[in-house]
Design a protein around this motif. Structure first.
Motif, mmCIF file in Angstrom:
data_model
loop_
_atom_site.group_PDB
_atom_site.id
_atom_site.type_symbol
_atom_site.label_atom_id
_atom_site.label_comp_id
_atom_site.label_asym_id
_atom_site.label_seq_id
_atom_site.Cartn_x
_atom_site.Cartn_y
_atom_site.Cartn_z
ATOM 1 N N TRP A 14 169.558 101.717 5.011
ATOM 2 C CA TRP A 14 169.067 101.449 6.377
ATOM 3 C C TRP A 14 167.845 102.307 6.692
ATOM 4 O O TRP A 14 167.624 102.692 7.831
ATOM 5 C CB TRP A 14 170.178 101.705 7.392
ATOM 6 N N GLY A 15 167.050 102.639 5.715
ATOM 7 C CA GLY A 15 165.892 103.499 5.957
ATOM 8 C C GLY A 15 166.291 104.963 5.834
ATOM 9 O O GLY A 15 167.463 105.297 5.623
ATOM 10 N N ASP A 16 165.288 105.841 5.902
ATOM 11 C CA ASP A 16 165.509 107.294 5.837
ATOM 12 C C ASP A 16 166.107 107.742 4.505
ATOM 13 O O ASP A 16 166.810 108.748 4.436
ATOM 14 C CB ASP A 16 166.424 107.776 6.980
ATOM 15 N N THR A 131 165.999 100.457 19.129
ATOM 16 C CA THR A 131 164.709 100.501 18.424
ATOM 17 C C THR A 131 164.093 101.893 18.523
ATOM 18 O O THR A 131 164.558 102.735 19.305
ATOM 19 C CB THR A 131 163.696 99.490 19.019
ATOM 20 N N GLY A 133 161.285 102.350 19.803
ATOM 21 C CA GLY A 133 160.445 102.334 21.008
ATOM 22 C C GLY A 133 158.957 102.315 20.685
ATOM 23 O O GLY A 133 158.123 102.567 21.555
#
Ligand code: IMP
Length: 427
Positions: A14-16, A131, A133
């Motif tokens: 999921w990213g990171d 999100t 943002g």
């Protein structure tokens, strides 16, 4: 992982996962590094010596002298933040401006996209996506609705002004409907046009540069942002980002044919994290999850938000290997597991529809899923100073081998810390 012609580096969860560090390391051998999707929602942290760099839009290759760094058409360019980042690098002695190029086909992300992002999240209430943002969704919405503004539109200033005023006025309609503060379209157009003289010289044909580089035998690295499970098609929709984060996006997001790509490296953490809403079947509640978060420093590089943590999820990893066509894995943050007595791996999900060992498209199955866990003994010794696979504790090597077995993908790198020298190369 040497000997490639055109290598895509993707996030496999999921990213990171630590893509920035891996790209930074691999950039040494590449001549050109390009981003192909996303925007300032990404936060790639790289440590060089005692210095820390957090890159949001500029490819991590920029920290290597002489490397050409491009932003492809698939990227949404946050103009103001891009220049802040560029100036930050220049202030730290990096000749970034001479080496960065931006596709004329990339879409511009302007102030109103961020406001629309906030307004849309507010309107969703408890069903919010969570999100960053940064305006990513609204910028891609404009692109697909064919009302977006591209970098190349800045060639003719009067035309660019018209486009911005039109798009910003349309954004105001949506903001008004939401009861949110309105923006001043003329001010946004002025601000953008002030940047025009500096953007135009950076404009380039990214696909052409990559194709020429590959033809000349100069290796190319295509740097993904976020992760496969956040892909707009293949992720946990609607709790996803708005772009194609999987490897196929590297072709459409830069302007090359898929056959130009010969290798795909999936970066994957030795456990799982996710920031924002949406199902996370491997999530560990309570103290153990908090311990993993603290040991791993799992707080967002872009938003500072605490990340949700879980054990390594082999169902996710296998799915990611399939949708990305992974040819190798880089397993990061192994050292975070150094102190655990037992380590678990998710091998399936127990759901209302029975036992699943393939990742489903039906979120309702995931929401109620109970992970099927396999337990392995922890190695309970520090690995941060290990520099070769042979020096790793037996149990750590067994854990790595088990991940290779469960995913069917060979592990080419293992990360045991944040520094460049803490990435162990295998083979
Ligand atoms: P957006 O990309 O800001 O629209 O956010 C959509 C989803 O993707 C949210 O769950 C974010 O937390 C997640 N997301 C976006 N960028 C990143 C990232 O770089 N790392 C991890 N999650 C991200």
């Amino acid at each position: 992982m040497s000997g490639y012609r055109c290598l895509v580096v993707v996030g496999a969860q999921w990213g990171d996962e630590g893509k920035g560090k891996i790209v930074d390391m691999l950039a040494e051998e590449a001549g050109l590094v390009a981003r192909y999707q996303g925007g300032a929602n990404a936060g790639h942290t790289v440590h060089v010596g005692d210095e820390e760099f957090i890159l949001h839009q500029i490819p991590s290759g920029i920290l290597h002298p002489g490397k050409r760094c491009l932003l492809g058409n698939g990227v949404v360019l946050d103009v103001e933040q891009f220049f802040q980042e560029l100036d930050g690098l220049i202030a730290r002695g990096i000749d970034a401006e001479a080496r960065v190029g931006i596709s004329g086909r990339a879409h511009l992300l302007l102030d109103y996209h961020k406001r629309l992002d906030h307004a849309s999240e507010q309107a969703r209430g408890p069903a919010r996506i969570g999100t960053t943002g940064k305006g990513i969704g609204p910028a891609y919405e404009d692109k697909i609705a064919r009302r977006g503004i591209r970098v190349g539109d800045l060639r003719i200033p009067e035309r660019a002004r018209e486009l911005v005023i039109e798009a910003a006025s349309a954004a105001n309609e949506r903001l008004r409907a939401n009861g949110t503060e309105l923006i001043d379209p003329a001010r946004i157009a002025d601000q953008l046009l002030e940047r025009r003289a500096r953007i135009l010289p950076l404009m380039t044909d990214v696909g052409l540069e990559i194709t020429r580089s590959v033809a000349a035998g100069v290796p190319v690295l295509l740097e993904g942002a976020q992760g496969a499970l956040l892909d707009v098609d293949h992720g946990t929709y609607p709790f996803v980002t708005a772009s194609t984060t999987t490897a196929a996006g590297a072709a459409t997001g830069t302007g090359i044919g898929p056959t130009t790509i010969d290798s795909v490296l999936g970066v994957i953490k030795a456990y799982t994290t996710r920031v924002g809403s949406g199902p996370l079947p491997s999530e560990i509640d309570g103290e153990l999850g908090i311990r993993l978060r603290d040991l791993g420093g799992e707080y967002g590089a872009t938003t500072g938000r605490p990340r949700r943590c879980g054990w390594f999820d082999a169902v996710v990893a296998r799915y990611s290997a399939r949708v990305n066509g992974l040819t190798a894995l880089a397993l990061t943050k192994l050292d975070v597991l150094d102190t655990f007595k037992e380590i678990q791996i998710v091998t399936g999900y127990q759901t209302d529809a029975g036992l699943l060992d393939e990742f489903p498209d039906d979120l309702s199955l995931l929401e109620g899923a109970r992970p099927v866990l396999e337990t392995m003994p922890g190695w309970e010794s520090p690995t941060q100073d290990v520099r070769s696979i042979g020096q790793l504790p037996d149990r750590a090597r067994r854990y790595i081998a088990r991940i290779e077995e469960l995913t069917g993908v060979p592990i080419a790198y293992v990360g045991v810390g944040t520094k460049r020298e803490q990435i162990i190369r295998i083979g």
